[in-house]
Design an enzyme around this catalytic site. Structure first.
Site, PDB file in Angstrom:
ATOM      1  N   ASP A  75       0.838  -1.204   0.000  1.00 36.51           N
ATOM      2  CA  ASP A  75       0.000   0.000   0.000  1.00 36.51           C
ATOM      3  C   ASP A  75       0.872   1.252   0.000  1.00 36.51           C
ATOM      4  OD1 ASP A  75      -2.414   1.696   0.471  1.00 36.51           O
ATOM      5  OD2 ASP A  75      -3.318  -0.224   0.950  1.00 36.51           O
ATOM      6  N   HIS A 139      -4.226   6.224   2.464  1.00 34.46           N
ATOM      7  CA  HIS A 139      -4.784   4.957   1.989  1.00 34.46           C
ATOM      8  C   HIS A 139      -4.241   3.763   2.768  1.00 34.46           C
ATOM      9  CE1 HIS A 139      -5.599   1.726  -0.997  1.00 34.46           C
ATOM     10  NE2 HIS A 139      -6.555   2.516  -1.448  1.00 34.46           N
ATOM     11  N   SER A 470     -10.804  -0.841  -2.305  1.00 36.68           N
ATOM     12  CA  SER A 470      -9.640  -0.764  -1.407  1.00 36.68           C
ATOM     13  C   SER A 470     -10.041  -0.929   0.046  1.00 36.68           C
ATOM     14  CB  SER A 470      -8.943   0.591  -1.561  1.00 36.68           C
ATOM     15  OG  SER A 470      -8.153   0.636  -2.699  1.00 36.68           O
TER      16      SER A 470
END
Length: 685
Positions: A75, A139, A470
């Site tokens: 990530d 994220h 995600s």
């Protein structure tokens, strides 16, 4: 080799290098070289969610095993300053851990919760980025906390979604492999990270990354990496992509990958705008955490606020910065014709506007929302026309944008953005595999970026809302780790089967999809720990699958990593691979109006020793007949295997170019569900 970038030698036998086209072609022809393919650029695909799927914090847990599990993530890095990753009460890393922790700016180092953090910058990090494991995008922090973050009571985003934020396995350890920079990720970095993660000792891989295009199994580094992980007993969970609701766009489709769709919770966000005459319009799409404090502000529109000397090419209706007169905007709410936050919110904030009313280009109400840097709402085009009429027919038009509030909704349904099947790689494997919460998910967030993503927004938060497959992916990764904590010796396929066959129903919301939207259905982790029956698979099954897909010799060796591989003389057709769902693709026409197929499956009893399961077929589409032989399976011991057949026949046409049904085996204690899908190739989706 001076141009070599990476050497993948621990789990995957390969290397990455910078080559000119003719050099790559020359290398491709050398003896012993299995394959040469270019590195591509990929992208990441962007609470009470665990309670919503039936896994409360009070659920039965095997804490001793859970604390030895390691969830690895590819990530954007991780923010170690977020309290959701503190290691109070944690002992040292598990003895099997062989990984490391890189140093870097804005990174305080690892601890006994986040035991590993590496970065890979040979392929993706542009010169202006700080090369560090720290998360500048939010994220990676969000996904890591969703999978295995600590339980943090009283968390919220400015009062919205207040509750306990946590991961699926709060006692598990986290290993972050930073492969994505400014939301782009390259194949060479991801393959290097995969190679390290397998050798480091991770148990579950969570990868919220999808390619921009459909790739073959032998050129897809995530498929290749996941295959090698599977060999080591590691289940890889991947996001299905955010290109929905069109058919046939789902990504990460290898059968050894657990592919996830994004579903909603039973709440949505409404940001009302109230006009001076009292009329209210329930806006959507954004999360406005601001309260304007008083009822009425002057209201205008982009045309009235236009700069008289607007430069050629400026878009007035979009509230382009160069098109607006600061004196006409200051202290006012402005209506813009199109939803274009990238330029308008910054422009209006800079010239002291109070807020924005955007308009969508259609009447469709969005099912996911994003934080804004100033008071903002988004209305439908029809509502925008009413507001604009009010502005142009009222002497002193006023309005107020309310703080976003939460409303109830029917759920779960699959998010409009979530990529749908059918599987563009293999027409015998239903993808996505499963649905999990991925819309408006509150989780940990980096303190190195504002919640809106705009640098003009100076707010810093520990928790933020994000949407995407995600966000769904780490839910399934956490659930997989939870099942593994209860069954440490189960294979990746067994864990995947347990989650796929114990799902609950998904609400149809009128968008394209059916099983192509949600796969097996909505995950139910607490049920999956006791599934009753499982469908198991191993490396020979996947090699047989690839052989049937037309791969052999060196092409097959590109995935397996052992040089040319010889396919078996005979292997059962791929629709009869022991997958938990069943899919077949055939042609029906005027001369041959039926499609016939016989599925065979083998189940393993992991429930009660003495048990009897009876088959029921439910929700069968008109024109589809399904018969199960035998209808009853009797087991005498745990671990016993039984096989059965499903005889499927179409007769007539479907309302869409496919038929579906649901097979359920039931022993009064367990419900073991399998989706059945038949695609009519003569009626393309």
């Amino acid at each position: 080799m001076e141009h070599k970038i990476y050497s993948y030698g621990r789990s995957i036998n390969a290397f990455a290098a910078r080559l000119l086209p003719h050099e790559a072609e020359r290398l491709r022809g050398l003896q012993g070289v299995v394959s040469v393919f270019p590195s591509t650029v990929r992208k990441v695909v962007t609470a009470r969610s665990w309670d919503f799927v039936g896994l409360p914090l009070s659920a039965e847990r095997n804490i001793t095993v859970e604390s030895d599990l390691i969830v690895g993530l590819l990530d954007t890095g991780i923010d170690m300053d977020n309290p959701i990753f503190n290691d109070k009460g944690f002992g040292p890393p598990p003895a099997k851990w062989k990984g490391s922790c890189d140093k870097g700016d804005n990174f305080t180092g690892c601890n006994n919760k986040v035991i590993g953090a590496r970065y890979y910058s040979n392929g993706a990090a542009p010169p202006y980025e700080v090369v560090t494991p720290a998360d500048f995008e939010g994220h990676g922090t969000h996904t890591a906390s969703t999978a295995a973050g600590l339980a943090m009571a009283g968390a919220s985003f400015y009062g919205l979604g207040k509750g306990t934020v946590r991961g699926g396995v709060p006692s598990a350890r986290i290993a972050m492999y930073k492969t994505c920079w400014t939301l782009s990720c390259t194949d060479i970095d991801m393959l290097a990270a995969f190679d390290d993660a397998i050798a480091d000792g991770v148990d579950i891989m969570s990868i919220s990354i999808a390619s921009n295009t459909v790739q073959t199994y032998y050129t897809d580094v995530l498929a290749i990496g996941a295959f090698h992980a599977m060999r080591k007993g590691i289940l890889t969970v991947c996001a299905g992509g955010n290109e929905g609701p069109s058919y046939g766009v789902v990504k990460n489709n290898a059968p050894w990958i657990f592919t996830v769709a994004a579903s909603t919770l039973d709440r949505n966000f409404v940001t009302e705008v109230t006009l001076g005459d009292g009329r209210k319009f329930p806006g959507s799409t954004v999360i406005n955490s601001f309260s304007l404090g008083r009822k009425n502000y002057p209201l205008t529109d982009a045309l009235r606020a236009a700069n008289k000397s607007t430069p050629s090419g400026s878009t007035i209706s979009n509230c382009d910065a160069a098109a607006l007169d600061a004196n006409m905007v200051k202290g006012k709410i402005i209506q813009c014709d199109f939803f274009d936050p990238g330029s308008a919110e910054l422009a209006i904030s800079a010239i002291k506007g109070v807020g924005i009313i955007f308009s969508e280009s259609s009447e469709e109400v969005k099912d996911h929302n994003s934080p804004t840097p100033i008071p903002t709402t988004v209305v439908t085009s029809k509502q925008a026309m009413i507001i604009n009429h009010y502005i142009n027919t009222t002497k002193n038009p006023t309005a107020v944008i309310e703080k976003t509030k939460i409303v109830k909704q029917s759920a779960p349904f699959v998010g409009s953005f979530s990529s749908r099947g059918p599987n563009p790689n293999s027409n015998t494997i239903l993808k996505p595999d499963i649905a999990a919460p991925g819309v408006n998910i509150l989780a940990g967030y980096t303190r190195l970026l504002s919640p809106s993503g705009f640098y003009s927004d100076k707010r810093i938060v520990n928790y933020n809302f994000m949407s995407g497959t995600s966000m769904a992916c780490p839910h399934v990764a956490g659930a997989s780790a939870y099942v593994k904590s209860m069954h440490p010796h189960w294979s990746p396929a067994a864990i995947k089967s347990a989650l796929m066959t114990t799902t609950t129903d998904v609400v149809e919301n009128g968008l394209y999809g059916g099983p192509f939207a949600y796969g097996a259905g909505q995950m139910s982790p607490s049920t999956a720990v006791n599934p009753g029956l499982i469908y198991d698979l191993g490396e020979p099954d996947y090699i047989s699958f690839l052989c049937n897909e037309g791969l052999s010799g060196s092409l097959l060796g590109m995935i397996v990593g052992t040089g040319p591989v010889k396919c078996p003389n005979y292997s059962k057709p791929n629709y009869n691979m022991n997958y938990p769902s069943m899919q077949y693709s055939g042609q029906a026409n005027s001369t041959n109006p039926t499609i016939n197929v016989v599925f065979t499956r083998t189940v393993t009893n992991v429930g009660h020793a003495k048990s009897v399961y009876k088959a029921t077929v439910k929700r069968v589409d008109k024109g589809l007949s399904v018969r199960v032989v035998p209808k009853t399976l009797k087991f005498n011991e745990v671990g016993e295997k039984k096989s059965y057949k499903v005889l499927v026949k179409t007769n007539g046409t479907s309302s869409v170019p496919y038929w579906s049904g649901l097979l359920e085996w039931n022993d009064s204690k367990h419900r073991v569900r399998s989706q059945i899908v038949i695609i009519d190739e003569s009626s393309p989706l």
